[in-house]
Design an enzyme around this catalytic site. Structure first.
Site, PDB file in Angstrom:
ATOM      1  N   SER A  14      -3.160   1.299   7.030  1.00 55.90           N
ATOM      2  CA  SER A  14      -2.563   1.287   5.692  1.00 55.90           C
ATOM      3  C   SER A  14      -1.288   2.099   5.724  1.00 55.90           C
ATOM      4  O   SER A  14      -1.136   3.009   6.551  1.00 55.90           O
ATOM      5  CB  SER A  14      -3.540   1.896   4.681  1.00 55.90           C
ATOM      6  OG  SER A  14      -2.900   2.125   3.438  1.00 55.90           O
ATOM      7  N   TYR A  38      -9.515   8.448   1.400  1.00 57.05           N
ATOM      8  CA  TYR A  38      -9.044   7.166   1.916  1.00 57.05           C
ATOM      9  C   TYR A  38      -7.870   7.384   2.868  1.00 57.05           C
ATOM     10  O   TYR A  38      -7.836   6.853   3.982  1.00 57.05           O
ATOM     11  CB  TYR A  38      -8.633   6.270   0.758  1.00 57.05           C
ATOM     12  CG  TYR A  38      -8.086   4.916   1.165  1.00 57.05           C
ATOM     13  CD1 TYR A  38      -8.944   3.877   1.497  1.00 57.05           C
ATOM     14  CD2 TYR A  38      -6.705   4.663   1.201  1.00 57.05           C
ATOM     15  CE1 TYR A  38      -8.462   2.634   1.862  1.00 57.05           C
ATOM     16  CE2 TYR A  38      -6.206   3.424   1.562  1.00 57.05           C
ATOM     17  CZ  TYR A  38      -7.086   2.407   1.887  1.00 57.05           C
ATOM     18  OH  TYR A  38      -6.603   1.177   2.251  1.00 57.05           O
TER      19      TYR A  38
END
Length: 679
Positions: free
Chosen positions: A556, A569
């Site tokens: 990501s 995350y």
């Protein structure tokens, strides 16, 4: 159209039963008088299955349509056996209208026989008679004068003349046994032709059953392993065997432990019979002249089995090269590869290989046909396939070489086996679709197995069998045992793994002070631990295969971008991003490339965003949830929203044929987020 409809119906009936003929084997034809659209005069036509089709699934477009007057006129210009290959090109001058499919080598057999309907089939029972040492006498004993023996002759124009002469000289006959090859039957109507074909097949079956020796393969010397142990050993050996079978060119694998295979390999005579090779041309064109057979008992330690397989493989390659050099002439096509297409392991089963899963599976089916043939021939007499020199003439036939040259160019990921985690939805499903579209066999792993099965069914919808393209496996990537089991399923499905996409993920958007230890552990378990487990297990397979490979992490932009209320995350994604670098450094010596993709927020089509993450991120940024994708797009340099297929495109770019020298790289797929630029 009734003539064509009747022909297709007969073809489907015969081709749908493996006792009658093998996949893509045999051909059927029908003759009728039609009106020539140019002259308005009657013209006698023949519809015959064209080159490369399958009887069970034959359509009208798969038929070649020829004028019989022109086809039969070729008898007057036939230059003889030494030049009969030229006659295939001559068939093109006999086509009616657009002609339909390309005529096959067997066209003359159908056109020259004086019968309205003709079937040429490869039934196991018929080939058992055809490959028996006393096949001619057996034919008389089994069928009387209703079926006539025709000695072995390579398929072609002369064989058509031979069968036509037999038909003319034996008006009482309904068909012939073709030595070493198969059967041909005829009839005045489609129904009569079908009945005659089935009479030959079923009569041979019944005769073998009633008169054959009870144990034609000899006594049992080694019982098959129990099923669980058998499958575990198959999964352990398959990557090595696939790697060996891919020495000359990459191959996809198929494993079967069908009862007939296990019984054959358990008995004393299987080494002798396997060494004789297959006989029917359709068989050995797909299985090669003979298989590689492991000569160790089923309970041999795995390390010893691996060492012996390597020795046998090298000996097989030397023997195959010698076979090629014995028979190759100046005009022979180059040797296509010296690796086996069939590997037999007593107690475990059969491993088959091909350029794709369907080809590998069909090769296994053909060798199973060959086992049935050998059983029948040994039960009645002794198995005596056609001579090795004749096998070479067909395997390296110029016409076969031309057929191979007409095959479409392989897609970029052909022969590669992909394993995609989280493949049941969102980004994972988009990646699976793209990899399958580029020719890969895809294993879709997901905790939601129903979702994975839905995607697998979608990918395989256009294939002859859906499982030739994609299979679904249940896997919670946080569970070490489930990951290992899923990889074993992938190996048993396709032979190994070449391309891994660590995509499974989730996110809980909370500020630091509201993030619990459970929140932290869950996200790290799925993404950091899960990626580690999948990479470790698949790397073991890739190293054993010795074929290189690709591991791709869907990380990501948050692995490098520090956004608010996202500590668990972002930290898990940073862990994944560094795994890319660590594994690239460690696995490079094995030819395994490890790279990553860093998407920005993929809102539309994302399972993570649909599961509540989108609402929480929208709240953080103070925008309506339905506007979140637009919000993300506006903060990028390109002002474009990132979709699942954009991530899939990046995965393909990393694993296709172009970036062969790239490893340790992260590709941003974020439409340009300056704060996430890699430094």
């Amino acid at each position: 159209m009734s003539t064509v409809d009747d022909l297709l119906n007969r073809s489907h009936t015969l081709g749908s039963d493996p006792r009658n003929t093998n996949y893509a084997g045999g051909n059927t034809s029908a003759k009728a008088v039609e009106t020539d659209p140019v002259t308005a005069s009657p013209v006698e036509l023949m519809w015959v299955k064209g080159s490369g089709g399958d009887l069970g699934t034959l359509k009208a477009a798969g038929l070649a349509v020829l004028r019989l007057d022109r086809l039969r006129a070729l008898v007057d210009v036939y230059p003889g056996v030494e030049r009969e290959d030229e006659m295939v090109a001559a068939f093109d001058f006999c086509l009616h209208g657009k002609g339909g499919a390309a005529p096959s080598i067997d066209t003359a057999m159908h056109g020259l026989v004086e019968a309205a309907h003709v079937d040429h089939l490869h039934p196991d029972s018929g080939i058992a008679v055809a490959t028996s040492a006393d096949g001619e006498e057996l034919t008389r004993r089994v069928f009387g004068d209703r079926v006539v023996w025709v000695p072995w002759r390579r398929p072609g124009f002369q064989l058509g003349l031979d069968i036509a002469a037999v038909r003319k000289a034996n008006p009482q006959a309904v068909g012939v046994i073709l030595g070493g090859h198969g059967i041909t039957a005829w009839g005045d109507t489609s129904a009569e032709c079908q009945a005659n074909s089935l009479e030959i097949i079923r009569t041979a079956e019944a005769y073998i059953e009633a008169n054959g020796r009870p144990e034609p393969f000899g006594p049992v010397v080694h019982e098959p392993l129990p099923e669980a142990e058998r499958h575990a050993r198959a999964a352990a050996l398959f990557p090595l065997v696939r790697g060996l079978a891919s020495t000359d060119r990459p191959q996809v694998g198929h494993y079967t432990d069908a009862p007939e295979v296990l019984d054959f390999l358990s008995r004393a005579e299987h080494p002798r019979l396997a060494a004789l090779g297959t006989s029917c041309p359709d068989h050995f064109l797909r299985t090669k002249v003979r298989p590689l057979v492991l000569d160790l008992p089923p309970d041999t330690p795995l390390d010893d089995v691996r060492a012996r397989l390597r020795e046998l493989h090298e000996a097989y390659r030397q023997d195959y090269r010698a076979y090629y050099e014995r028979y190759a002439g100046q005009d022979s096509p180059p040797m296509r590869g010296a690796d086996p297409a069939i590997v037999l392991v007593p107690g475990v089963g059969m491993f088959a290989f091909g350029k794709d899963k369907q080809t590998a599976r069909v090769a296994a089916e053909f060798y199973l046909n060959a086992i049935n043939v050998m059983r029948g021939a040994e039960a009645l007499s002794s198995y005596a396939p056609i001579p090795e020199a004749e096998k070479f003439r067909i395997e390296y036939w110029e016409l076969e070489e031309a057929k191979l040259a007409r095959m479409p160019k392989p897609k970029a990921l052909a022969t590669r086996v992909a394993f995609v985690t989280g493949g049941g939805s969102g980004i994972g499903a988009a990646i699976a679709r793209r990899l399958a579209a580029e020719g890969a066999c895809v294993v879709i792993a997901d905790r939601d197995v129903a979702a994975a099965e839905k995607v697998a069914a979608e990918l395989g919808a256009g294939a002859f069998r859906a499982a030739d393209v994609a299979v679904a496996v249940a896997a919670d990537v946080t569970d070490e045992a489930q990951v290992a089991a899923a990889i074993r399923q992938a190996v048993l499905a396709f032979g190994g793994v070449d391309l891994v996409v660590n995509n499974a993920g989730l996110s809980l958007s909370r500020p630091l002070l509201e993030t619990s230890a459970g929140d932290w552990d869950l996200q790290h378990d799925v993404m950091a631990r899960g990626s580690f487990l999948v990479s470790r297990e698949t790397a073991r397979v890739m190293v054993e295969q010795a074929m290189g490979g690709d591991i791709v992490y869907i990380a990501s932009k948050n692995s490098v971008f520090a956004g608010p209320a996202n500590v668990a995350y972002g930290a898990a994604k940073a862990d994944q991003a560094h795994q890319v670098r660590l594994l690239a450094a460690e696995l490079g010596e094995h030819g395994i490339r490890v790279n990553g993709v860093n998407p920005d927020g993929v809102v539309r089509g994302s399972g993570i965003f649909a599961g509540g993450w989108g609402a929480k991120r929208a709240a953080v940024y103070g925008v309506p949830e339905e506007k979140l994708g637009e919000f993300y797009a506006q903060r990028t340099l390109l002002k474009r929203e990132v979709l699942p297929e954009h991530v899939a495109n990046a995965v393909f770019a990393l694993t296709g044929a172009d970036l062969t020298h790239t490893t340790g790289l992260h590709i941003p797929v974020d439409a340009g987020v300056a704060a996430a630029f890699l430094r």
